[in-house]
Motif scaffolding. Structure first.
Motif, short mmCIF file in Angstrom:
data_model
loop_
_atom_site.label_atom_id
_atom_site.label_comp_id
_atom_site.label_asym_id
_atom_site.label_seq_id
_atom_site.Cartn_x
_atom_site.Cartn_y
_atom_site.Cartn_z
N VAL A 213 0.66 0.58 4.16
CA VAL A 213 0.66 1.75 5.07
C VAL A 213 -0.84 2.23 4.95
O VAL A 213 -1.25 3.08 4.07
CB VAL A 213 1.65 2.61 4.70
N GLY A 214 -1.57 2.01 6.01
CA GLY A 214 -2.84 2.75 6.00
C GLY A 214 -3.99 1.74 6.50
O GLY A 214 -3.66 1.12 7.56
N TYR B 144 3.70 -3.68 8.12
CA TYR B 144 2.41 -2.87 8.22
C TYR B 144 2.54 -1.61 9.16
O TYR B 144 3.06 -1.91 10.33
CB TYR B 144 1.24 -4.09 8.67
N HIS B 145 2.08 -0.73 8.82
CA HIS B 145 1.86 0.71 9.82
C HIS B 145 0.59 1.33 9.36
O HIS B 145 0.24 1.61 8.22
CB HIS B 145 2.98 1.52 9.50
N GLY B 146 -0.34 1.42 10.34
CA GLY B 146 -1.80 1.90 10.02
C GLY B 146 -2.71 1.63 11.00
O GLY B 146 -2.16 1.72 12.30
N PHE B 147 -3.92 1.48 10.69
CA PHE B 147 -4.96 1.52 11.47
C PHE B 147 -6.14 0.59 11.11
O PHE B 147 -5.84 0.22 9.89
CB PHE B 147 -5.63 2.67 12.01
N HIS B 148 -7.15 0.14 11.81
CA HIS B 148 -7.81 -0.90 11.45
C HIS B 148 -8.97 -0.12 10.28
O HIS B 148 -9.27 -0.59 9.38
CB HIS B 148 -8.60 -1.71 12.32
N GLU C 170 1.82 -1.26 14.11
CA GLU C 170 2.83 -1.38 13.35
C GLU C 170 3.29 -2.86 13.36
O GLU C 170 3.22 -3.53 14.53
CB GLU C 170 4.15 -0.67 13.65
N ASN C 171 3.02 -3.62 12.39
CA ASN C 171 3.25 -4.87 12.26
C ASN C 171 2.26 -5.72 12.73
O ASN C 171 0.94 -5.57 12.50
CB ASN C 171 4.76 -5.35 12.32
N ARG D 99 3.78 10.11 5.81
CA ARG D 99 5.17 10.10 6.20
C ARG D 99 5.78 8.76 6.12
O ARG D 99 6.95 8.54 5.77
CB ARG D 99 5.35 10.71 7.52
N GLU D 100 4.98 7.90 6.59
CA GLU D 100 5.43 6.38 6.61
C GLU D 100 5.52 5.86 5.20
O GLU D 100 6.52 5.18 4.94
CB GLU D 100 4.41 5.37 7.37
#
Length: 718
Positions: free
Chosen positions: A131-132, A176-180, A190-191, A209-210
């Protein structure tokens, strides 16, 4: 007051150490690793009580309840290389990334066949999540056509709905949840899909939160499988955007506010573990990817009495310790003594080996080449390591080496953004040497007064760079053909070369000799330079299954090229002598079909000259060699000669590869010998696997060949 005294005092009344860490006897713990972005060593208050003015109660709490490492280092002084090292247990400068960071919209820096710590934990039965921030490159593709997208203009985002074929979920993560990276922070992923575009100020609250929701979800999971949660925050890196709730809280500046908000987010993760009753069986690690960035506004911070690097010199980007000595705090209730401190030297690359030992496993061959388990340190014991020291790397690619109390920097200045940089350090010694026990602030350069120490560290650095790994283990190769040690023209202005797998210079380093395990079968690989390019990787793939040999020099330092069948007929008895062979994988052809000068036998670039062994001579020689090989009683596998383009030197007709393979095929069929069709394997992939106008293969090609060869040998052993 010293850090050890502070933590010991604050920890009074907490549970003490519950005995030595014994991973084998403990239930496999959940693992949570929170990695901040650009958080300086001195930004954590408990690490910098005298020169720090930013409140970090959540990290301070973790320190009270666990162990602080005071000499922990990121693999680089900047972002992407550190993240690569953390996830792979391997220094990033062994890849194409020799300086700086990646920018996205490009193939993932982690090769598809390289095991990550997440992939390893999947194999151990863990659910894995990130997450990130990723910042290791990946590509975007159109969801309908599959077409790979290119960035249309600077900072342009991939459209919502874009698919990511080589992101975290293809590198060992289940979720996966986040950004590059910071420049693309508005693109929420997400994913394997871009799901939204939103303002950057919402990213930190989103990640918190995630993360909390993930922990809540795992606590309710009926399977009860352990989990690994990797939380690489994008803060307090720029853009520095504390939310309204936190703006002005520090009384210093926006950066200090953002640090406080990041600390609070970490606190929410700890609270989620507590609320779900998971804390007692969760190993929590808090760290940062490098030192504090100058965008934090050092002048403002220091005016308020806050020094982001604490007692260290330099900051993000630099080869000095302020660039890469990072906060590193570990909590594992009942296993790690509360309020304890370790001054042992570790690196973020060590996470892989530590996790392997924590879960009762071992780092697989071909993985974690620069990783050493710090699990003993968690029990207050000395780390046992075959690694001599730790390699540091700056944003500009400058190297430094730390061994014991000594640190050698191959730079005249900071090697980064701090003054003096390399241009400003004209007239300074070509390198820097510091006694880090007496001089942790790196103020007194001892390079000229202790040349013998500098020479000792330089030799070890060279060995670690050229050897493909810094720990003991199966031989490994760097991904690139050249790594320059002296970026500022120091020393002899020399470069350290690490051969690209499969080149003529291949592996004139490392050990080719084998110390066989008498309980394992013996495998012999015979062949030319193409086989040299994949032998070490085959050896790594079959580690623990077979002893893999090939002819080499008496000192074990250089592999022997078996060349053509004429040479084979002369040397075959020597190659086969002294050992009972279970499997022999062999090839001849590439040297036989090349053109040579009549009389001298030297390589020729003219098709008017004869081949080294004309087809009929090749047939007779190969038949004789097969007779000798069959007499060993070993399982035999013949590898076809691989294709090559027109124009290679010495002269070879592209059609001759198949012509000689046809001759070999007839002989193998007559003798009941299995054929490993390497020609067919790479024929349609030469553009991506072979060097231009060359018979040799690049790193990708050699991995492809090695995997096939290992697969066929394994099949023969069964």
């Amino acid at each position: 007051m010293k850090l050890r005294q502070i933590l010991t005092g604050v920890a009074a009344g907490l549970l003490g150490f519950a005995g030595a860490v014994d991973a084998a006897d403990a239930a496999r713990p959940n693992i949570v690793f929170v990695l901040c972005d650009d958080l300086g060593y001195g930004d954590v208050h408990c690490l910098n009580p005298e020169r720090g003015r930013i409140a970090t109660p959540s990290v301070d709490r973790l320190a009270r309840e666990g162990m602080v490492f005071t000499d922990a280092h990121s693999g680089s002084a900047v972002c992407s290389p550190t993240r690569y090292g953390l996830l792979t247990g391997r220094y990033s400068w062994r890849t194409r990334l020799q300086r700086g960071v990646v920018q996205g919209f490009a193939p993932c820096l982690i090769a598809p066949d390289r095991l990550t710590v997440a992939g390893f934990l999947q194999q151990q039965g863990y659910h894995t999540a990130i997450v990130g921030k990723w910042h290791l490159d990946f590509q975007y593709a159109d969801a309908k056509s599959g077409r790979i997208l290119k960035r249309t203009k600077r900072k342009a985002l991939a459209p919502v709905g874009s698919v990511i074929p080589d992101g975290p979920v293809s590198r060992g993560f289940d979720f996966y949840h986040g950004f590059h990276h910071a420049g693309d922070m508005q693109g929420v992923i997400e994913n394997d899909r871009v799901i939204a575009h939103e303002d950057e100020i919402h990213m930190l609250p989103r990640l918190v939160r995630e993360s909390v929701e993930y922990i809540d979800g795992r606590a309710k999971d009926a399977k009860g499988e352990p989990f690994f949660l990797y939380v690489p925050f994008g803060s307090p890196h720029a853009p520095i955007l504390p939310t309204d709730e936190w703006r002005g809280k520090s009384g210093i500046n926006a950066y200090a506010d953002f640090v406080m908000q990041t600390d609070a987010g970490f606190g929410e993760i700890l609270d989620a573990l507590d609320r779900n009753g998971l804390s007692d069986n969760t190993l929590v690690i808090f760290s940062s990817d490098n030192g504090c960035s100058k965008v934090a506004n050092f002048e403002e911070l220091e005016k308020a009495g806050h020094f982001a690097s604490g007692h260290l010199r330099g900051s993000k980007s630099d080869i000095w310790d302020g660039g890469h000595r990072v906060p590193f705090v570990v909590r594992w209730p009942g296993k790690v003594k509360a309020g304890s401190v370790s001054d042992q030297l570790i690196c973020l690359t060590d996470f892989f080996a530590t996790v392997a030992e924590v879960t009762g496993g071992t780092v697989p061959a071909g993985s974690g080449e620069d990783s050493v388990s710090f699990l003993p340190a968690l029990a207050g014991k000395e780390i046992v390591s075959t690694r001599k020291g730790v390699v540091h790397h700056s944003i500009s690619g400058h190297f430094a080496y730390r061994m014991g109390k000594w640190k050698l920097c191959l730079a005249k200045g900071s090697g980064g953004w701090s003054a003096p940089n390399e241009k400003a350090a004209k007239g300074a010694p070509v390198a820097q040497l510091y006694d880090m026990e007496k001089d942790p602030g790196e103020t007194t350069n001892l390079y000229k007064s202790h040349p013998e120490v500098a020479e000792r560290l330089l030799k070890q650095l060279e060995a670690d760079v050229t050897g493909g790994r810094s720990t003991a283990g199966v031989a490994s190769a760097n991904d690139v053909s050249k790594i320059v040690l002296w970026k500022s023209g120091g020393g002899a202005a020399k470069a350290s070369y690490t051969p690209e797998a499969g080149s003529q210079a291949e592996m004139k380093r490392g050990s080719w000799a084998v110390e066989p395990d008498p309980a394992l079968p013996n495998v012999l690989i015979l062949g030319d330079s193409i086989s040299i390019g994949y032998t070490q990787q085959v050896r790594a793939a079959l580690a623990g299954e077979a002893n893999v040999f090939r002819p080499c020099s008496a000192d074990g330092r250089k592999p022997e090229n078996c060349q053509g069948t004429s040479n084979g007929v002369k040397e075959i008895d020597r190659w086969l002598a002294g050992r009972k062979w279970d499997v022999i994988h062999f090839n001849w052809g590439l040297h036989d079909l090349k053109h040579v000068k009549a009389g001298s036998g030297k390589n020729s670039n003219s098709f008017d000259d004869p081949r080294q062994a004309e087809p009929e001579a090749y047939r007779n020689n190969l038949a004789e060699l097969v007779g000798k090989l069959k007499a060993t009683g070993a399982q035999l596998i013949f590898a076809t000669t691989t294709p090559y383009p027109a124009g290679v030197k010495p002269a070879r007709l592209p059609a001759d590869a198949q012509r000689y393979n046809d001759i070999a095929g007839e002989i193998m069929k007559a003798n009941g010998i299995a054929v490993n069709d390497l020609y067919g394997l790479v024929e349609k992939r030469l553009n991506e696997t072979q060097k231009p106008k060359n018979v040799h293969f690049n790193v990708k090609g050699n991995k492809l060949l090695a995997n096939r060869v290992a697969e066929r040998i394994r099949k023969a052993l069964k």
